[in-house]
Design a protein around this motif. Structure first.
Motif, PDB file in Angstrom:
ATOM      1  N   MET A   1       0.826  -1.194   0.000  1.00 49.07           N
ATOM      2  CA  MET A   1       0.000   0.000   0.000  1.00 49.07           C
ATOM      3  C   MET A   1       0.865   1.250   0.000  1.00 49.07           C
ATOM      4  N   ASN A   2       2.185   1.091  -0.014  1.00 50.41           N
ATOM      5  CA  ASN A   2       3.061   2.254  -0.039  1.00 50.41           C
ATOM      6  C   ASN A   2       3.242   2.808  -1.442  1.00 50.41           C
ATOM      7  N   ASP A   3       2.762   2.093  -2.439  1.00 50.76           N
ATOM      8  CA  ASP A   3       2.883   2.550  -3.814  1.00 50.76           C
ATOM      9  C   ASP A   3       1.976   3.761  -4.031  1.00 50.76           C
ATOM     10  N   PRO A   4       2.515   4.883  -4.503  1.00 48.36           N
ATOM     11  CA  PRO A   4       1.684   6.085  -4.707  1.00 48.36           C
ATOM     12  C   PRO A   4       0.559   5.868  -5.716  1.00 48.36           C
ATOM     13  N   LYS A   5       0.789   5.016  -6.719  1.00 43.89           N
ATOM     14  CA  LYS A   5      -0.270   4.748  -7.695  1.00 43.89           C
ATOM     15  C   LYS A   5      -1.455   4.062  -7.027  1.00 43.89           C
ATOM     16  N   GLN A   7      -2.259   4.153  -3.819  1.00 40.43           N
ATOM     17  CA  GLN A   7      -2.892   5.102  -2.916  1.00 40.43           C
ATOM     18  C   GLN A   7      -3.776   6.075  -3.689  1.00 40.43           C
ATOM     19  N   GLY A   8      -3.301   6.549  -4.829  1.00 38.49           N
ATOM     20  CA  GLY A   8      -4.090   7.449  -5.663  1.00 38.49           C
ATOM     21  C   GLY A   8      -5.352   6.777  -6.174  1.00 38.49           C
ATOM     22  N   ARG A   9      -5.240   5.516  -6.558  1.00 36.38           N
ATOM     23  CA  ARG A   9      -6.408   4.778  -7.030  1.00 36.38           C
ATOM     24  C   ARG A   9      -7.416   4.578  -5.912  1.00 36.38           C
ATOM     25  N   VAL A  10      -6.924   4.268  -4.726  1.00 33.52           N
ATOM     26  CA  VAL A  10      -7.818   4.064  -3.579  1.00 33.52           C
ATOM     27  C   VAL A  10      -8.535   5.363  -3.240  1.00 33.52           C
ATOM     28  N   ARG A  15     -13.478   8.525  -3.262  1.00 34.28           N
ATOM     29  CA  ARG A  15     -14.186   9.744  -3.665  1.00 34.28           C
ATOM     30  C   ARG A  15     -15.360   9.414  -4.574  1.00 34.28           C
ATOM     31  N   TRP A  16     -15.119   8.528  -5.528  1.00 33.65           N
ATOM     32  CA  TRP A  16     -16.166   8.171  -6.471  1.00 33.65           C
ATOM     33  C   TRP A  16     -17.327   7.461  -5.773  1.00 33.65           C
ATOM     34  N   LEU A  17     -17.016   6.582  -4.824  1.00 30.14           N
ATOM     35  CA  LEU A  17     -18.063   5.860  -4.110  1.00 30.14           C
ATOM     36  C   LEU A  17     -18.814   6.745  -3.120  1.00 30.14           C
ATOM     37  N   SER A  18     -18.144   7.739  -2.564  1.00 30.46           N
ATOM     38  CA  SER A  18     -18.794   8.586  -1.562  1.00 30.46           C
ATOM     39  C   SER A  18     -19.517   9.779  -2.171  1.00 30.46           C
TER      40      SER A  18
END
Length: 149
Positions: A1-5, A7-10, A15-18
């Motif tokens: 989970m340290n990968d910035p990609k 984290q950005g996707r998550v 945001r999209w789900l909320s």
């Protein structure tokens, strides 16, 4: 989970789900903010100069418009809330869906969103009708204020 990609996707996925939930609260906040601005300076029994009287007339028009808008949208939210609850009852009792099925959870989420929107619109309508600043607890203590008039 340290990968910035990742984290950005998550973050984008959250945001999209909320978004459907948060947009309802943003709209209620905007309606409440507009209502509070319209009701901020009300002095009905004072002699006023001409400019202040014209400002008061404009504020009355804004208040009437806010009252009409919150009444209309509040009743519409109540209607939608009734329809969602009826659809949930039909799905659970007649179609045999489980209470924790995806359709029931979706109905619960819609019920929560519409219920909070309805209470927010009723509160804004109450502020416009009472022509004073009141707290949410004052609104809840009234008891008869849950139908926008």
């Amino acid at each position: 989970m340290n990968d910035p990609k990742q984290q950005g996707r998550v973050v984008r996925a959250v945001r999209w789900l909320s978004f459907p939930f948060l947009v309802q609260f943003v709209r209620s906040y905007q309606v409440a903010r507009d209502g509070m601005r319209a009701l901020a300076d009300m002095r009905p029994d004072q002699d006023m100069p001409t400019a202040a009287a014209q400002s008061q007339i404009a504020d009355d028009a804004i208040r009437r418009q806010a009252r009409s808008r919150t009444r209309r949208y509040g009743r519409f939210c109540a209607l939608l809330l009734s329809v969602v609850i009826a659809m949930w009852g039909h799905a659970v009792f007649w179609n045999g869906e489980g209470i924790l099925s995806p359709a029931s959870i979706r109905s619960l989420a819609l019920t929560l969103i519409l219920g909070t929107q309805y209470v927010s619109l009723c509160f804004s309508n109450w502020l416009a009708r009472s022509q004073r600043r009141g707290s949410f607890s004052d609104f809840l203590q009234g008891g008869r204020e849950f139908w926008p008039r």
